[in-house]
Design an enzyme around this catalytic site. Structure first.
Site, PDB file in Angstrom:
ATOM      1  N   LYS A  81      37.964  27.699  42.162  1.00  0.00           N
ATOM      2  CA  LYS A  81      37.222  28.191  40.995  1.00  0.00           C
ATOM      3  C   LYS A  81      35.902  27.433  40.790  1.00  0.00           C
ATOM      4  O   LYS A  81      35.690  26.372  41.380  1.00  0.00           O
ATOM      5  CB  LYS A  81      38.119  28.081  39.759  1.00  0.00           C
ATOM      6  CG  LYS A  81      39.353  29.001  39.824  1.00  0.00           C
ATOM      7  CD  LYS A  81      40.133  28.968  38.505  1.00  0.00           C
ATOM      8  CE  LYS A  81      41.334  29.903  38.547  1.00  0.00           C
ATOM      9  NZ  LYS A  81      42.054  29.924  37.251  1.00  0.00           N
ATOM     10  N   TYR A 100      40.606  39.915  36.982  1.00  0.00           N
ATOM     11  CA  TYR A 100      41.589  39.457  35.996  1.00  0.00           C
ATOM     12  C   TYR A 100      41.971  40.564  35.000  1.00  0.00           C
ATOM     13  O   TYR A 100      42.384  40.268  33.875  1.00  0.00           O
ATOM     14  CB  TYR A 100      41.074  38.224  35.255  1.00  0.00           C
ATOM     15  CG  TYR A 100      41.310  36.923  36.001  1.00  0.00           C
ATOM     16  CD1 TYR A 100      42.601  36.456  36.250  1.00  0.00           C
ATOM     17  CD2 TYR A 100      40.243  36.149  36.457  1.00  0.00           C
ATOM     18  CE1 TYR A 100      42.825  35.268  36.925  1.00  0.00           C
ATOM     19  CE2 TYR A 100      40.463  34.947  37.135  1.00  0.00           C
ATOM     20  CZ  TYR A 100      41.761  34.518  37.362  1.00  0.00           C
ATOM     21  OH  TYR A 100      41.979  33.329  38.023  1.00  0.00           O
ATOM     22  N   ASN A 130      40.645  25.424  35.631  1.00  0.00           N
ATOM     23  CA  ASN A 130      41.786  24.762  36.271  1.00  0.00           C
ATOM     24  C   ASN A 130      41.743  24.773  37.806  1.00  0.00           C
ATOM     25  O   ASN A 130      42.775  24.769  38.464  1.00  0.00           O
ATOM     26  CB  ASN A 130      43.109  25.283  35.709  1.00  0.00           C
ATOM     27  CG  ASN A 130      43.275  26.783  35.903  1.00  0.00           C
ATOM     28  OD1 ASN A 130      42.433  27.415  36.534  1.00  0.00           O
ATOM     29  ND2 ASN A 130      44.358  27.331  35.395  1.00  0.00           N
ATOM     30  N   HIS A 181      42.966  29.241  41.939  1.00  0.00           N
ATOM     31  CA  HIS A 181      43.798  30.412  41.648  1.00  0.00           C
ATOM     32  C   HIS A 181      44.736  30.658  42.815  1.00  0.00           C
ATOM     33  O   HIS A 181      44.345  30.502  43.970  1.00  0.00           O
ATOM     34  CB  HIS A 181      42.931  31.657  41.444  1.00  0.00           C
ATOM     35  CG  HIS A 181      43.690  32.953  41.576  1.00  0.00           C
ATOM     36  ND1 HIS A 181      44.482  33.436  40.562  1.00  0.00           N
ATOM     37  CD2 HIS A 181      43.815  33.822  42.603  1.00  0.00           C
ATOM     38  CE1 HIS A 181      45.054  34.574  40.974  1.00  0.00           C
ATOM     39  NE2 HIS A 181      44.661  34.827  42.211  1.00  0.00           N
ATOM     40  N   GLU A 213      44.419  41.236  46.253  1.00  0.00           N
ATOM     41  CA  GLU A 213      43.348  40.254  46.092  1.00  0.00           C
ATOM     42  C   GLU A 213      42.647  39.969  47.424  1.00  0.00           C
ATOM     43  O   GLU A 213      41.431  39.747  47.456  1.00  0.00           O
ATOM     44  CB  GLU A 213      43.916  38.984  45.445  1.00  0.00           C
ATOM     45  CG  GLU A 213      44.325  39.274  44.000  1.00  0.00           C
ATOM     46  CD  GLU A 213      45.060  38.135  43.302  1.00  0.00           C
ATOM     47  OE1 GLU A 213      45.316  37.079  43.935  1.00  0.00           O
ATOM     48  OE2 GLU A 213      45.382  38.308  42.115  1.00  0.00           O
TER      49      GLU A 213
HETATM   50  P1  GTP Z   1      45.567  31.955  38.108  1.00  0.00           P
HETATM   51  O1  GTP Z   1      46.008  31.409  39.415  1.00  0.00           O
HETATM   52  O2  GTP Z   1      44.122  31.678  37.786  1.00  0.00           O
HETATM   53  O3  GTP Z   1      45.929  33.421  37.956  1.00  0.00           O
HETATM   54  O4  GTP Z   1      46.374  31.115  37.040  1.00  0.00           O
HETATM   55  P2  GTP Z   1      47.909  31.231  36.678  1.00  0.00           P
HETATM   56  O5  GTP Z   1      48.572  32.313  37.481  1.00  0.00           O
HETATM   57  O6  GTP Z   1      48.470  29.862  36.756  1.00  0.00           O
HETATM   58  O7  GTP Z   1      47.838  31.660  35.159  1.00  0.00           O
HETATM   59  P3  GTP Z   1      47.700  33.131  34.539  1.00  0.00           P
HETATM   60  O8  GTP Z   1      47.582  34.160  35.615  1.00  0.00           O
HETATM   61  O9  GTP Z   1      48.757  33.276  33.527  1.00  0.00           O
HETATM   62  O10 GTP Z   1      46.308  33.037  33.773  1.00  0.00           O
HETATM   63  C1  GTP Z   1      45.057  33.224  34.449  1.00  0.00           C
HETATM   64  C2  GTP Z   1      44.072  32.187  33.959  1.00  0.00           C
HETATM   65  O11 GTP Z   1      43.831  32.398  32.575  1.00  0.00           O
HETATM   66  C3  GTP Z   1      44.581  30.752  34.070  1.00  0.00           C
HETATM   67  O12 GTP Z   1      44.285  30.165  35.310  1.00  0.00           O
HETATM   68  C4  GTP Z   1      43.853  30.056  32.944  1.00  0.00           C
HETATM   69  O13 GTP Z   1      42.557  29.611  33.349  1.00  0.00           O
HETATM   70  C5  GTP Z   1      43.690  31.144  31.905  1.00  0.00           C
HETATM   71  N1  GTP Z   1      44.755  30.979  30.905  1.00  0.00           N
HETATM   72  C6  GTP Z   1      46.058  31.317  31.021  1.00  0.00           C
HETATM   73  N2  GTP Z   1      46.755  31.035  29.890  1.00  0.00           N
HETATM   74  C7  GTP Z   1      45.837  30.504  29.046  1.00  0.00           C
HETATM   75  C8  GTP Z   1      45.902  30.021  27.712  1.00  0.00           C
HETATM   76  O14 GTP Z   1      46.953  30.009  27.075  1.00  0.00           O
HETATM   77  N3  GTP Z   1      44.731  29.571  27.176  1.00  0.00           N
HETATM   78  C9  GTP Z   1      43.552  29.581  27.858  1.00  0.00           C
HETATM   79  N4  GTP Z   1      42.442  29.110  27.260  1.00  0.00           N
HETATM   80  N5  GTP Z   1      43.441  30.019  29.118  1.00  0.00           N
HETATM   81  C10 GTP Z   1      44.556  30.474  29.703  1.00  0.00           C
HETATM   82 MG    MG Z   2      47.826  34.269  37.664  1.00  0.00          MG
END
Ligand code: GTP
Ligand code: MG
Length: 131
Positions: A3, A43, A106, A109, A120
Site C-alpha cells: 500500500k 474496494y 496498514n 493488502h 484481483e
Molecule cells: P485488506 O487486505 O486491505 O483488504 O485488509 P483486511 O482484509 O485485513 O481488512 P478489510 O478487508 O476488512 O478492510 C479493508 C481495509 O479497510 C483495511 O485494510 C483497513 O485499512 C480498512 N479498515 C477496515 N476496518 C476498518 C476500521 O474499522 N476502521 C478504519 N479506519 N479502517 C478500516
Molecule cells: Mg480485505
C-alpha cells in the site's frame, strides 16, 4: 498489494524479502498507482462501511506495488504472514506488525479468498504479464 504508506516509507524491499522467505512465488509484480475511481472499484465490497471514503482517498494517495503470489494454501498463509488488519493487534514479526502504523495505513493488502485473488489478479494484470 503493497500500500501507499509502505511504498512511500521505503519498506517495499523488506516486505518483498519477507514474502519470498515465506515461500511465495511471485508470478507478476509492478509499481503502479490507483486513481480514486480504480481504488473505489477495488474496494467496492466496503462501499457501505463508514471508513470507505477515507480508504479510497488513502489507496489513491501514491504509488502501490501490485503482485500475484503463488503457493499451496496461499490465501491463508499470506494472511498469517501479514497479520491482523489493525497493526496494534498484529502478531510480532508479521508484516503489519513490522511495517504498519495504523488501521487506515496498514502497509499491505491480501486477498481474502481464492475467488477474490483471481478477480484481483485480473484487476491488475493481463495474462501476458504473468510468468
Ligand atoms: P485488506 O487486505 O486491505 O483488504 O485488509 P483486511 O482484509 O485485513 O481488512 P478489510 O478487508 O476488512 O478492510 C479493508 C481495509 O479497510 C483495511 O485494510 C483497513 O485499512 C480498512 N479498515 C477496515 N476496518 C476498518 C476500521 O474499522 N476502521 C478504519 N479506519 N479502517 C478500516
Ligand atoms: Mg480485505
Amino acid at each position: 498489494m503493497i500500500k501507499p504508506d509502505a511504498v512511500a516509507n521505503g519498506y517495499a524491499g523488506g516486505i518483498i524479502s519477507k514474502i519470498i522467505e515465506a515461500g511465495f512465488r511471485i508470478s507478476a509484480m509492478k509499481l503502479t498507482a490507483l486513481s480514486p475511481e480504480r481504488a473505489s472499484q477495488f474496494y467496492a465490497v466496503h462501499k457501505a462501511r463508514p471508513f470507505y471514503n477515507d480508504l479510497v482517498k488513502y489507496m489513491s494517495s501514491g504509488p502501490i506495488i501490485a503482485a500475484i503470489l503463488e503457493k499451496e494454501n496461499a490465501v491463508n498463509d499470506f494472511r498469517k504472514l501479514i497479520g491482523d488488519t489493525d497493526p496494534f493487534k498484529a502478531a510480532p514479526g508479521t508484516i503489519r506488525n513490522l511495517y504498519a502504523k495504523s488501521i487506515d495505513a496498514n502497509a499491505i493488502h491480501g486477498s481474502d479468498s481464492d475467488a477474490n485473488a483471481d478477480i484481483e489478479a485480473n484487476f491488475f494484470f493481463s495474462v501476458t504479464e504473468r510468468f
